[in-house]
Design a protein around this motif. Structure first.
Motif, PDB file in Angstrom:
ATOM      1  N   LYS A  76      -1.609  36.206  -7.557  1.00 13.67           N
ATOM      2  CA  LYS A  76      -2.081  34.846  -7.308  1.00 13.67           C
ATOM      3  C   LYS A  76      -1.662  33.920  -8.447  1.00 13.67           C
ATOM      4  CE  LYS A  76      -5.833  34.566  -4.978  1.00 13.67           C
ATOM      5  NZ  LYS A  76      -7.263  34.638  -4.563  1.00 13.67           N
ATOM      6  N   GLY A  77      -1.075  32.790  -8.071  1.00 11.47           N
ATOM      7  CA  GLY A  77      -0.626  31.832  -9.070  1.00 11.47           C
ATOM      8  C   GLY A  77       0.793  32.077  -9.559  1.00 11.47           C
ATOM      9  N   ARG A  78       1.418  33.169  -9.128  1.00  8.50           N
ATOM     10  CA  ARG A  78       2.792  33.466  -9.518  1.00  8.50           C
ATOM     11  C   ARG A  78       3.723  33.225  -8.325  1.00  8.50           C
ATOM     12  NH1 ARG A  78       3.162  35.949 -14.391  1.00  8.50           N
ATOM     13  NH2 ARG A  78       5.327  36.491 -13.977  1.00  8.50           N
ATOM     14  N   PRO A  79       4.968  32.825  -8.586  1.00  3.97           N
ATOM     15  CA  PRO A  79       5.901  32.512  -7.487  1.00  3.97           C
ATOM     16  C   PRO A  79       6.591  33.756  -6.940  1.00  3.97           C
ATOM     17  CG  PRO A  79       6.960  32.052  -9.578  1.00  3.97           C
ATOM     18  CD  PRO A  79       5.552  32.531  -9.911  1.00  3.97           C
ATOM     19  N   THR A  80       5.804  34.760  -6.597  1.00  8.17           N
ATOM     20  CA  THR A  80       6.345  36.041  -6.129  1.00  8.17           C
ATOM     21  C   THR A  80       5.763  36.378  -4.770  1.00  8.17           C
ATOM     22  OG1 THR A  80       6.506  36.832  -8.421  1.00  8.17           O
ATOM     23  CG2 THR A  80       6.641  38.494  -6.681  1.00  8.17           C
ATOM     24  N   ASP A  81       6.641  36.679  -3.810  1.00 11.69           N
ATOM     25  CA  ASP A  81       6.192  37.089  -2.477  1.00 11.69           C
ATOM     26  C   ASP A  81       6.017  38.601  -2.435  1.00 11.69           C
ATOM     27  OD1 ASP A  81       6.257  34.522  -1.416  1.00 11.69           O
ATOM     28  OD2 ASP A  81       8.355  34.690  -0.826  1.00 11.69           O
ATOM     29  N   LEU A  82       5.034  39.044  -1.674  1.00  8.46           N
ATOM     30  CA  LEU A  82       4.781  40.477  -1.505  1.00  8.46           C
ATOM     31  C   LEU A  82       4.983  40.866  -0.051  1.00  8.46           C
ATOM     32  CD1 LEU A  82       1.928  42.611  -3.006  1.00  8.46           C
ATOM     33  CD2 LEU A  82       2.349  42.691  -0.547  1.00  8.46           C
ATOM     34  N   HIS A  83       5.780  41.918   0.146  1.00  6.72           N
ATOM     35  CA  HIS A  83       6.026  42.485   1.469  1.00  6.72           C
ATOM     36  C   HIS A  83       5.680  43.970   1.406  1.00  6.72           C
ATOM     37  CE1 HIS A  83       8.537  38.957   2.862  1.00  6.72           C
ATOM     38  NE2 HIS A  83       8.503  38.775   1.548  1.00  6.72           N
ATOM     39  N   THR A  84       4.819  44.425   2.276  1.00  5.56           N
ATOM     40  CA  THR A  84       4.296  45.791   2.230  1.00  5.56           C
ATOM     41  C   THR A  84       5.328  46.812   2.706  1.00  5.56           C
ATOM     42  OG1 THR A  84       2.038  45.013   2.573  1.00  5.56           O
ATOM     43  CG2 THR A  84       2.489  47.310   3.131  1.00  5.56           C
ATOM     44  N   GLY A  85       5.585  47.830   1.880  1.00  6.98           N
ATOM     45  CA  GLY A  85       6.475  48.915   2.251  1.00  6.98           C
ATOM     46  C   GLY A  85       5.732  50.018   2.981  1.00  6.98           C
TER      47      GLY A  85
END
Length: 368
Positions: A312-321
């Motif tokens: 949260k608050g970081r410019p990083t997307d998360l995609h579940t493996g």
């Protein structure tokens, strides 16, 4: 008369604007259409080689696209020529291409193997050059060795230069497993209730000397190095700094940086010296292989939510493996939904060569 002139002038302006738009269409041949990023992206990890024909790859990529896959993570063995051959075949079928590579774990790397001092060493004094932990393909380079680091970054740069690649995707961007996932321990007849010397890395000369220059103490002489916070933090920062260098490098070529990581930051920190919520990185694909950890299916949702919260608050997307060989079609449907419901931006499947027709149908249906 003045009013009439104004009306005529406005009419002429409008006519000129229409003509300009028409000329723009004629020049480009198509209207300006923006390709939208899918709201929930579907990825596949895939390994390629020189033996398969272009037509065979095209047929495979066409199949993936037809079943709803948006992006492929292509492992070319960090060979930019092979990637440059295969990537256009995927993009022609409408797939986004990401260059997947083994990073600090470099099995069979012909250049690295000429330099035994580049490799990580365990607390028990075993070098990954010739004595490998767990499996024969665990040949880990030390991120503390300047030449090993340069070599890794040169491979990353080679992939970043390939036209049409959206990101360079770092796998094995960590240290060897201090702790294996609990579900895998019986396979190796192991109990790991503390940090065991054979699986605690990196006590190579390059690493120890760099640490001692900073902290003026020798980890080889520590009675219990597992509780020394500076030693632990040093290794976390060695991986972090390597990732951050890679981030700067790939962005020079207008590419993104992505990585396959352990399920959520606290677990990754504990198991493999990998604190990915502190990295400069665009996309993370945590490998939430719940069965490896003897967890229930809904743990996919828990681990996804934990990672999303930590970012949260970081410019990083998360995609579940997701590890598809152990997922029935019914469980695959639920797994995708758990990821969606807990804030993931997409799901990645490992790997497409083992996906059944029934699983592909689930993927396709879940996108509709």
């Amino acid at each position: 008369m003045k009013i009439i002139r104004i009306v005529v002038y406005c009419f002429l302006l409008g006519l000129m604007s229409c003509n300009t738009q028409e000329k723009s269409k004629e020049t480009t041949g198509v209207e300006d259409v923006t390709i939208k990023e899918p709201k929930f992206k579907y990825w596949n990890w895939i390994t390629v080689g020189h033996k398969k024909s272009d037509s065979a790859y095209t047929a495979h990529f066409k199949k993936l696209k037809g079943y709803g896959i948006d992006a492929v993570l292509i492992n070319s063995g960090a060979d930019p020529k092979l990637l440059a051959r295969v990537a256009p075949l995927a993009t022609e079928e409408g797939l986004e291409v990401h260059a997947w590579m083994f990073t600090t774990n470099r099995p069979g790397d012909s250049i690295a193997l000429q330099h035994p001092d580049w490799y990580m060493v365990s607390r028990s004094g075993k070098s990954c050059f010739d004595e490998r932990p767990y499996v024969n393909y665990y040949q880990w380079l030390s991120p503390s060795h300047p030449d090993a680091r340069k070599h890794i970054l040169s491979l990353i740069e080679g992939l970043a230069k390939v036209e049409g690649v959206a990101s360079v995707h770092l796998d094995y961007i960590r240290y060897p497993d201090v702790y294996l996932p609990i579900g895998l321990l019986p396979k190796y007849n192991l109990k790991q209730e503390e940090e065991l010397p054979d699986f605690d890395f990196d006590y190579s000369d390059a690493s120890v000397e760099k640490f001692m220059a900073l902290h003026h103490k020798d980890p080889r002489k520590m009675e219990n190095p597992a509780i020394d916070i500076e030693w632990k933090n040093f290794r976390l920062n060695e991986i972090k700094s390597l990732v951050n260098e890679a981030y700067t490098l790939v962005h020079k070529y207008d590419k993104k940086l992505s990585a396959a990581v352990f399920p959520y930051p606290e677990m990754a920190d504990y198991m493999v010296r990998q604190r990915w919520d502190k990295w400069n990185i665009d996309i993370v694909l945590p490998m939430i292989y719940y069965n490896f950890y003897n967890e229930e299916l809904d743990w996919i949702g828990y681990a996804t939510a934990q990672g999303v919260e930590d970012l949260k608050g970081r410019p990083t997307d998360l995609h579940t493996g997701l590890y598809t060989p152990k997922l029935s079609p019914e469980d695959l449907k639920l797994a995708i939904q758990y990821a969606k419901d807990n804030g993931a931006s997409g799901v990645a499947f490992f790997d497409d060569y083992t996906l059944t027709d029934e699983q592909f149908e689930v993927i396709k249906t879940s996108k509709e």
